[in-house]
Design an enzyme around this catalytic site. Structure first.
Site, PDB file in Angstrom:
ATOM      1  N   HIS A  36       0.862  -1.189   0.000  1.00  0.00           N
ATOM      2  CA  HIS A  36       0.000   0.000   0.000  1.00  0.00           C
ATOM      3  C   HIS A  36       0.897   1.237   0.000  1.00  0.00           C
ATOM      4  CE1 HIS A  36       1.134   0.067   4.199  1.00  0.00           C
ATOM      5  NE2 HIS A  36       0.569  -1.126   4.422  1.00  0.00           N
ATOM      6  N   HIS A  39       4.067   1.277   2.237  1.00  0.00           N
ATOM      7  CA  HIS A  39       5.239   0.627   1.641  1.00  0.00           C
ATOM      8  C   HIS A  39       5.795   1.508   0.521  1.00  0.00           C
ATOM      9  CE1 HIS A  39       2.738  -2.985   2.920  1.00  0.00           C
ATOM     10  NE2 HIS A  39       3.861  -3.216   3.562  1.00  0.00           N
ATOM     11  N   GLN A  67       7.680 -15.830  11.547  1.00  0.00           N
ATOM     12  CA  GLN A  67       7.311 -14.741  12.457  1.00  0.00           C
ATOM     13  C   GLN A  67       5.827 -14.768  12.814  1.00  0.00           C
ATOM     14  OE1 GLN A  67       8.509 -11.596   9.600  1.00  0.00           O
ATOM     15  NE2 GLN A  67       6.674 -10.511  10.266  1.00  0.00           N
ATOM     16  N   GLY A 154       9.392   1.055   8.399  1.00  0.00           N
ATOM     17  CA  GLY A 154       8.395   2.029   8.831  1.00  0.00           C
ATOM     18  C   GLY A 154       8.421   2.242  10.337  1.00  0.00           C
ATOM     19  N   ASP A 157       5.961   0.255  12.832  1.00  0.00           N
ATOM     20  CA  ASP A 157       6.403  -0.900  13.598  1.00  0.00           C
ATOM     21  C   ASP A 157       7.598  -0.463  14.449  1.00  0.00           C
ATOM     22  OD1 ASP A 157       4.708  -3.217  12.394  1.00  0.00           O
ATOM     23  OD2 ASP A 157       5.372  -2.036  10.696  1.00  0.00           O
ATOM     24  N   VAL A 183       2.435   6.348   7.187  1.00  0.00           N
ATOM     25  CA  VAL A 183       1.473   6.913   6.235  1.00  0.00           C
ATOM     26  C   VAL A 183       0.068   6.506   6.705  1.00  0.00           C
ATOM     27  CG1 VAL A 183       0.712   6.923   3.830  1.00  0.00           C
ATOM     28  CG2 VAL A 183       3.154   6.802   4.368  1.00  0.00           C
ATOM     29  N   SER A 192      -2.230  -0.387   6.710  1.00  0.00           N
ATOM     30  CA  SER A 192      -1.702  -1.711   7.043  1.00  0.00           C
ATOM     31  C   SER A 192      -2.305  -2.709   6.068  1.00  0.00           C
ATOM     32  CB  SER A 192      -2.117  -2.092   8.469  1.00  0.00           C
ATOM     33  OG  SER A 192      -1.981  -3.484   8.655  1.00  0.00           O
TER      34      SER A 192
HETATM   35  P1  AMP Z   1       4.957  -5.335   6.307  1.00  0.00           P
HETATM   36  O1  AMP Z   1       4.730  -5.677   4.865  1.00  0.00           O
HETATM   37  O2  AMP Z   1       3.727  -5.074   7.074  1.00  0.00           O
HETATM   38  O3  AMP Z   1       5.920  -6.273   6.968  1.00  0.00           O
HETATM   39  O4  AMP Z   1       5.703  -3.936   6.274  1.00  0.00           O
HETATM   40  C1  AMP Z   1       6.880  -3.741   5.548  1.00  0.00           C
HETATM   41  C2  AMP Z   1       7.474  -2.418   5.936  1.00  0.00           C
HETATM   42  O5  AMP Z   1       6.556  -1.364   5.634  1.00  0.00           O
HETATM   43  C3  AMP Z   1       7.782  -2.321   7.434  1.00  0.00           C
HETATM   44  O6  AMP Z   1       9.023  -1.664   7.613  1.00  0.00           O
HETATM   45  C4  AMP Z   1       6.636  -1.507   7.953  1.00  0.00           C
HETATM   46  O7  AMP Z   1       6.961  -0.786   9.119  1.00  0.00           O
HETATM   47  C5  AMP Z   1       6.385  -0.561   6.795  1.00  0.00           C
HETATM   48  N1  AMP Z   1       5.019  -0.038   6.848  1.00  0.00           N
HETATM   49  C6  AMP Z   1       3.879  -0.744   7.005  1.00  0.00           C
HETATM   50  N2  AMP Z   1       2.806   0.091   7.088  1.00  0.00           N
HETATM   51  C7  AMP Z   1       3.305   1.345   6.968  1.00  0.00           C
HETATM   52  C8  AMP Z   1       2.709   2.651   6.984  1.00  0.00           C
HETATM   53  N3  AMP Z   1       1.394   2.823   7.137  1.00  0.00           N
HETATM   54  N4  AMP Z   1       3.521   3.725   6.828  1.00  0.00           N
HETATM   55  C9  AMP Z   1       4.864   3.567   6.678  1.00  0.00           C
HETATM   56  N5  AMP Z   1       5.484   2.363   6.668  1.00  0.00           N
HETATM   57  C10 AMP Z   1       4.717   1.270   6.816  1.00  0.00           C
END
Ligand code: AMP
Length: 307
Positions: A36, A39, A67, A154, A157, A183, A192
């Site tokens: 999204h 990312h 995980q 991000g 997290d 974001v 998310s």
């Molecule tokens: P994930 O695919 O959920 O493992 O996230 C991959 C990366 O994208 C991680 O470093 C997250 O912290 C980051 N991320 C996920 N959601 C957001 C967001 N809303 N804004 C900024 N970064 C994000």
């Protein structure tokens, strides 16, 4: 800009060999896919920083089984590689690395990155035992596979970002870990991949997280008359109580945790604390969402004393 998708470690390494030997920098954005705009912001940031240096951006798309402590959560995790590829192209990525679980964890795999101390046992670590061991292990592997100069994560997290910086420092990894702002949707809900699973009523209720956090943030930063000199730990405890009450006041939310920590040390808030991390996690139906904000209480503390 066409993005190449690599499935195998060896083919990715061959593709990156000439980049590395030419001394060109590589940016890595590790994700689990279902991409999204959040990312996208990490990918654009990497592209903006690395293109001028003739570098390139690799996005990994891998739903990391080790995980997930809950099998159903793993199975239900959205997988949308075609759409992910389009988003990567728009955001300026050069390469997607989308390995299978077997490629990353072949038979007999038995080495893990385990972090000692309480850092991994609070917040999401307490709620999801083994989660960070899985995250640190996969990111360490991705670092070895891709060999990035910088890696983008991000701030949403926050604990993950803190632990990854610590891992890179503890294990002397010569990689700059870059934290990127969260974001959000227009009502403030943090983007998310899990938001897509929310029923309309759960989606509406999920707005309570950021509202509670924002109130907690201003209460932490406020220098209310009569509270001058109040120890920061005491203030943190009262803000935490209001955070809990605010989330529990939403009938469709089931609170997992609400905590205030020193953002620099991840220890308890003390009078030395300058930035406070306010972090919450809650279930909306089956879907668990997390969010956080930072309150700057450092200079405010000095303002207190001068009142
Ligand atoms: P994930 O695919 O959920 O493992 O996230 C991959 C990366 O994208 C991680 O470093 C997250 O912290 C980051 N991320 C996920 N959601 C957001 C967001 N809303 N804004 C900024 N970064 C994000």
């Amino acid at each position: 800009m066409t993005v190449e998708v690599y499935r195998g470690i060896d083919e990715l390494r061959s593709a990156l060999a000439s980049v590395r030997s030419a001394g060109r920098p590589i940016g890595l954005v590790p994700t689990m896919g279902a991409l999204h705009r959040g990312h996208g912001s990490l990918i654009s940031r990497s592209a903006a920083e690395l293109r001028p240096e003739n570098g390139l951006t690799v996005v990994s798309v891998f739903v990391n089984p080790i995980q997930f402590e809950d099998r159903t959560d793993l199975e239900r995790y959205p997988r949308t590689l075609d759409a992910d590829r389009r988003l990567c192209e728009e955001a300026g990525a050069d390469i997607i690395f989308a390995p299978t679980a077997r490629e990353i964890y072949p038979d007999g795999f038995s080495s893990f990155v385990d972090m000692e101390g309480e850092f991994t046992q609070k917040l999401c670590g307490r709620a999801r035992p083994g989660h960070f061991r899985g995250v640190l292990t996969v990111v360490c592997k991705l670092f070895h596979i891709v060999g990035p100069t910088r890696a983008y994560f991000g701030e949403k997290d926050a604990q993950q970002l803190f632990l990854l910086k610590k891992m890179a420092y503890d294990l002397d990894m010569d990689i700059r870990i870059v934290g990127c702002p969260t974001v959000r949707e227009t009502d403030g809900l943090a983007l998310s991949s899990r938001n897509a699973r929310l029923a309309p009523q759960e989606r509406a209720a999920a707005g309570c997280l950021i509202r509670a956090l924002k109130e907690g943030q201003s209460a932490s930063e406020d220098r209310l008359p009569g509270t001058a000199g109040t120890a920061r730990a005491e203030r943190a405890a009262s803000v935490r109580a209001s955070l809990i009450a605010a989330v529990e006041g939403e009938p469709s939310a089931r609170l997992d945790y609400a905590e205030l920590l020193d953002a620099e040390t991840f220890g308890p808030v003390t009078d030395e604390t300058g930035r406070v991390l306010l972090a919450v996690a809650a279930f909306f139906g089956e879907t668990r969402l997390i969010d956080n904000v930072i309150a700057d209480v450092g200079s405010g503390g000095k303002r207190d004393e001068s009142r």
